[in-house]
Design a protein around this motif. Structure first.
Motif, PDB file in Angstrom:
ATOM      1  N   GLY A 105       0.828  -1.198   0.000  1.00  0.00           N
ATOM      2  CA  GLY A 105       0.000   0.000   0.000  1.00  0.00           C
ATOM      3  C   GLY A 105       0.858   1.241   0.000  1.00  0.00           C
ATOM      4  N   PRO A 106       0.244   2.413   0.051  1.00  0.00           N
ATOM      5  CA  PRO A 106       0.991   3.666   0.017  1.00  0.00           C
ATOM      6  C   PRO A 106       1.924   3.822   1.226  1.00  0.00           C
ATOM      7  CG  PRO A 106      -1.342   4.041  -0.420  1.00  0.00           C
ATOM      8  CD  PRO A 106      -1.207   2.631   0.055  1.00  0.00           C
ATOM      9  N   VAL A 107       2.966   4.621   1.020  1.00  0.00           N
ATOM     10  CA  VAL A 107       3.888   4.983   2.098  1.00  0.00           C
ATOM     11  C   VAL A 107       3.524   6.403   2.533  1.00  0.00           C
ATOM     12  CG1 VAL A 107       6.284   5.337   2.775  1.00  0.00           C
ATOM     13  CG2 VAL A 107       5.694   3.521   1.136  1.00  0.00           C
ATOM     14  N   VAL A 108       3.163   6.560   3.786  1.00  0.00           N
ATOM     15  CA  VAL A 108       2.740   7.865   4.306  1.00  0.00           C
ATOM     16  C   VAL A 108       3.695   8.303   5.411  1.00  0.00           C
ATOM     17  CG1 VAL A 108       0.879   9.193   5.369  1.00  0.00           C
ATOM     18  CG2 VAL A 108       0.333   7.356   3.751  1.00  0.00           C
ATOM     19  N   LEU A 109       4.273   9.471   5.232  1.00  0.00           N
ATOM     20  CA  LEU A 109       5.168  10.051   6.243  1.00  0.00           C
ATOM     21  C   LEU A 109       4.375  11.008   7.126  1.00  0.00           C
ATOM     22  CD1 LEU A 109       8.757  11.383   5.814  1.00  0.00           C
ATOM     23  CD2 LEU A 109       7.029  12.911   6.782  1.00  0.00           C
ATOM     24  N   VAL A 175       5.784   5.942   7.952  1.00  0.00           N
ATOM     25  CA  VAL A 175       7.120   6.452   8.268  1.00  0.00           C
ATOM     26  C   VAL A 175       6.915   7.676   9.154  1.00  0.00           C
ATOM     27  CG1 VAL A 175       9.299   7.341   7.382  1.00  0.00           C
ATOM     28  CG2 VAL A 175       8.044   5.615   6.070  1.00  0.00           C
ATOM     29  N   PHE A 176       7.039   7.482  10.441  1.00  0.00           N
ATOM     30  CA  PHE A 176       6.879   8.569  11.409  1.00  0.00           C
ATOM     31  C   PHE A 176       8.271   9.123  11.726  1.00  0.00           C
ATOM     32  CE2 PHE A 176       2.586   8.759  13.608  1.00  0.00           C
ATOM     33  CZ  PHE A 176       1.911   8.138  12.565  1.00  0.00           C
ATOM     34  N   ILE A 177       8.479  10.405  11.443  1.00  0.00           N
ATOM     35  CA  ILE A 177       9.788  11.000  11.733  1.00  0.00           C
ATOM     36  C   ILE A 177       9.651  12.086  12.793  1.00  0.00           C
ATOM     37  CG2 ILE A 177      10.628  10.478   9.410  1.00  0.00           C
ATOM     38  CD1 ILE A 177      10.477  13.505   8.809  1.00  0.00           C
ATOM     39  N   PRO A 203       8.356   8.302   0.902  1.00  0.00           N
ATOM     40  CA  PRO A 203       6.894   8.392   1.021  1.00  0.00           C
ATOM     41  C   PRO A 203       6.211   8.821  -0.271  1.00  0.00           C
ATOM     42  CG  PRO A 203       7.952  10.256   2.100  1.00  0.00           C
ATOM     43  CD  PRO A 203       9.057   9.324   1.694  1.00  0.00           C
ATOM     44  N   ASP A 204       4.981   8.364  -0.411  1.00  0.00           N
ATOM     45  CA  ASP A 204       4.107   8.855  -1.472  1.00  0.00           C
ATOM     46  C   ASP A 204       3.453  10.170  -1.058  1.00  0.00           C
ATOM     47  OD1 ASP A 204       4.285   6.528  -3.305  1.00  0.00           O
ATOM     48  OD2 ASP A 204       3.390   5.473  -1.600  1.00  0.00           O
ATOM     49  N   TYR A 205       3.305  10.358   0.251  1.00  0.00           N
ATOM     50  CA  TYR A 205       2.698  11.571   0.801  1.00  0.00           C
ATOM     51  C   TYR A 205       3.396  11.903   2.113  1.00  0.00           C
ATOM     52  CZ  TYR A 205      -1.084   9.642  -2.103  1.00  0.00           C
ATOM     53  OH  TYR A 205      -1.820   9.088  -3.110  1.00  0.00           O
ATOM     54  N   ALA A 206       3.419  13.199   2.452  1.00  0.00           N
ATOM     55  CA  ALA A 206       3.971  13.636   3.742  1.00  0.00           C
ATOM     56  C   ALA A 206       2.982  14.596   4.397  1.00  0.00           C
ATOM     57  CB  ALA A 206       5.324  14.310   3.567  1.00  0.00           C
ATOM     58  N   LEU A 207       2.679  14.327   5.667  1.00  0.00           N
ATOM     59  CA  LEU A 207       1.718  15.133   6.421  1.00  0.00           C
ATOM     60  C   LEU A 207       2.363  15.691   7.684  1.00  0.00           C
ATOM     61  CD1 LEU A 207      -1.363  12.719   6.288  1.00  0.00           C
ATOM     62  CD2 LEU A 207      -1.050  14.788   4.905  1.00  0.00           C
ATOM     63  N   ALA A 208       1.899  16.847   8.103  1.00  0.00           N
ATOM     64  CA  ALA A 208       2.314  17.428   9.381  1.00  0.00           C
ATOM     65  C   ALA A 208       1.205  18.346   9.864  1.00  0.00           C
ATOM     66  CB  ALA A 208       3.621  18.199   9.239  1.00  0.00           C
ATOM     67  N   ALA A 390      12.208  17.736  -2.166  1.00  0.00           N
ATOM     68  CA  ALA A 390      12.805  16.427  -2.449  1.00  0.00           C
ATOM     69  C   ALA A 390      11.871  15.542  -3.272  1.00  0.00           C
ATOM     70  CB  ALA A 390      13.174  15.727  -1.143  1.00  0.00           C
ATOM     71  N   GLY A 391      10.739  16.086  -3.704  1.00  0.00           N
ATOM     72  CA  GLY A 391       9.875  15.369  -4.619  1.00  0.00           C
ATOM     73  C   GLY A 391       8.678  14.669  -4.014  1.00  0.00           C
ATOM     74  N   VAL A 392       8.313  15.017  -2.779  1.00  0.00           N
ATOM     75  CA  VAL A 392       7.182  14.362  -2.114  1.00  0.00           C
ATOM     76  C   VAL A 392       6.030  15.359  -1.968  1.00  0.00           C
ATOM     77  CG1 VAL A 392       6.411  13.242   0.009  1.00  0.00           C
ATOM     78  CG2 VAL A 392       8.724  12.817  -0.847  1.00  0.00           C
TER      79      VAL A 392
END
Length: 450
Positions: A105-109, A175-177, A203-208, A390-392
């Motif tokens: 499935g998708p990679v979500v940061l 991916v929790f950073i 990640p395919d998407y990054a949220l904050a 970086a392209g996300v």
């Protein structure tokens, strides 16, 4: 003539209706199971809240400055290991990368920041920070979470706890950073340079999320497209010729030159920039001299510069150097040293359009239209923007943190609300944390597979 005008009006109306229909059809639809998931998530958050409240107050009372977040990172690493995440420490000096794989499935940061500010806290809270440390210049400073990073971390942990309990309802990779040094604009770059998107799943998407000190708790605000500004840190060392304060004619006074420079800098925005193009040049620190009757040999100015356009940024930085040198030349002083610190540059944050619309649609479905509101761009800065570069695709939304009554009173001319970075700012933990955990959990689940 009348008939032709009527026909034109009819055609224009039809075109508007058709356009509105197309726009509505193009609006993203949130995952259909989100309302049902929200009914499960809310009781989980309520049950978990005493634990999260204790964590929040611990983090608030034990802040650490940029790239010094060792104890903070250790606490977060412990939390995430207990949940089953694979945790890698010291990514980008003090950063954490926590990975949880749960099928294809998708990679979500999901990102939180960890660092606090060199401020003496004056909130009067029973859990207020009493921390004092020495900064890089050797001066003793207070340390305070005056930008809400303690709330961000608590919501980050709370979201991870929710998603782990719902593992049977989603597929993909989390991916929790936990990022260091956001306040000096250096942490995201440090993590990327340490292989964030090479050593770990890209990640395919990054949220904050981020605290909003001027919005009521229980609400979420968003900005599609340009959201936050470019930020540059500039140092000017104004050089002169020191001497006795009673004999200024025998000196070249760098304090007077510095004062002239400070005033001249204000004309960059008011006289050299298009009024519709936002620019801020603020002098945040002036240091010079040691005693009443001694004219020093130099004065150090520290500036923050905010712009949106790269062309405007280039012009403003060149103008600062030009004006500083001109003021020195007019006073027959040595040429000043003007340094733009590349290590503290933060590029403008541009929220990805499709991702933002998709996230907003999901949040409105769960929180309600009246709780999810648009927000204009502001001149603050956030190095979350580097992940976009970086392209996300990225999306940062804001959560309200203040009592609605105080907000309304401030709007009616009452006591102004303390802004972020104020020694008096603090969020109301409940329901701010609950809103943040719910909103981020829904935003992530909306992107993951089923």
């Amino acid at each position: 003539m009348k008939s032709n005008l009527g026909g034109a009006v009819w055609l224009a109306s039809a075109a508007c209706i058709a356009f509105a229909f197309l726009v509505q059809a193009a609006e993203p639809s949130p995952a259909p199971d989100l309302p049902d998931l929200a009914k499960i998530i809310r009781p989980l958050i309520d049950k978990d809240y005493p634990y999260l409240d204790t964590l929040y107050k611990h983090l608030h009372a034990h802040p650490e400055l940029s790239f010094q977040e060792k104890e903070t990172a250790a606490r977060l690493a412990k939390e995430m290991r207990q949940l089953g995440f694979a945790v890698t420490e010291q990514v980008g000096k003090t950063g954490l990368v926590c990975v949880l794989k749960n099928g294809a499935g998708p990679v979500v940061l999901v990102r939180t920041d960890m660092d606090a500010l060199p401020i003496v806290e004056r909130t009067g809270l029973p859990y207020a920070s009493q921390v004092r440390v020495r900064n890089a210049e050797g001066r003793e400073v207070g340390v305070m979470h005056a930008c809400g990073h303690d709330i961000h971390m608590t919501c980050w942990v709370g979201t991870a706890r929710v998603l782990v309990q719902l593992k049977d309802r989603w597929k993909g990779t989390l991916v929790f950073i936990a990022q260091p040094a956001e306040e000096i604009g250096a942490g995201a770059r440090a993590m990327l340079e340490d292989g964030l998107f090479i050593r770990f799943p890209k990640p395919d998407y990054a949220l904050a999320l981020h605290c909003d000190g001027q919005a009521a708790y229980g609400t979420v605000n968003y900005t599609e497209g340009p959201s936050l500004a470019n930020a540059d840190a500039v140092d000017i060392i104004v050089r002169g010729k020191g001497g006795h304060g009673a004999a200024p004619h025998q000196t070249i006074d760098p304090i007077v030159i510095a004062a002239r420079i400070i005033l001249d800098l204000q004309t960059i925005a008011s006289r050299e920039t298009d009024p519709l193009d936002a620019v801020v040049v603020s002098v945040g620190s002036i240091h010079g001299g040691t005693k009443h009757n001694i004219i020093p040999s130099e004065v150090h100015l520290q500036l923050t510069v905010r712009t949106f356009k790269d062309s405007t940024r280039k012009h403003v930085l060149e103008a600062i150097e030009r004006m500083a040198k001109a003021a020195a030349q007019a006073a027959r002083a040595p040429e000043p040293i003007v340094r733009v610190n590349p290590g503290e540059f933060t590029p403008s944050l541009v929220n990805d359009g499709p991702l933002t619309r998709r996230t907003v649609a999901a949040l409105k479905t769960v929180l309600g239209e009246e709780k999810v509101l648009p927000r204009p761009p502001v001149m603050g800065a956030e190095d979350f923007s580097r992940y976009a570069q970086a392209g996300v695709p990225v999306c940062m939304f804001r959560i309200g943190t203040v009592e609605p009554q105080l907000l309304e009173a401030a709007k009616q001319g009452g006591r102004p609300l303390p802004p972020l970075h104020s020694d008096e700012y603090y969020p109301i933990p409940e329901p701010t944390v609950k809103t943040g955990v719910l909103a981020m959990s829904i935003a992530v689940l909306n992107l993951l597979g089923r």
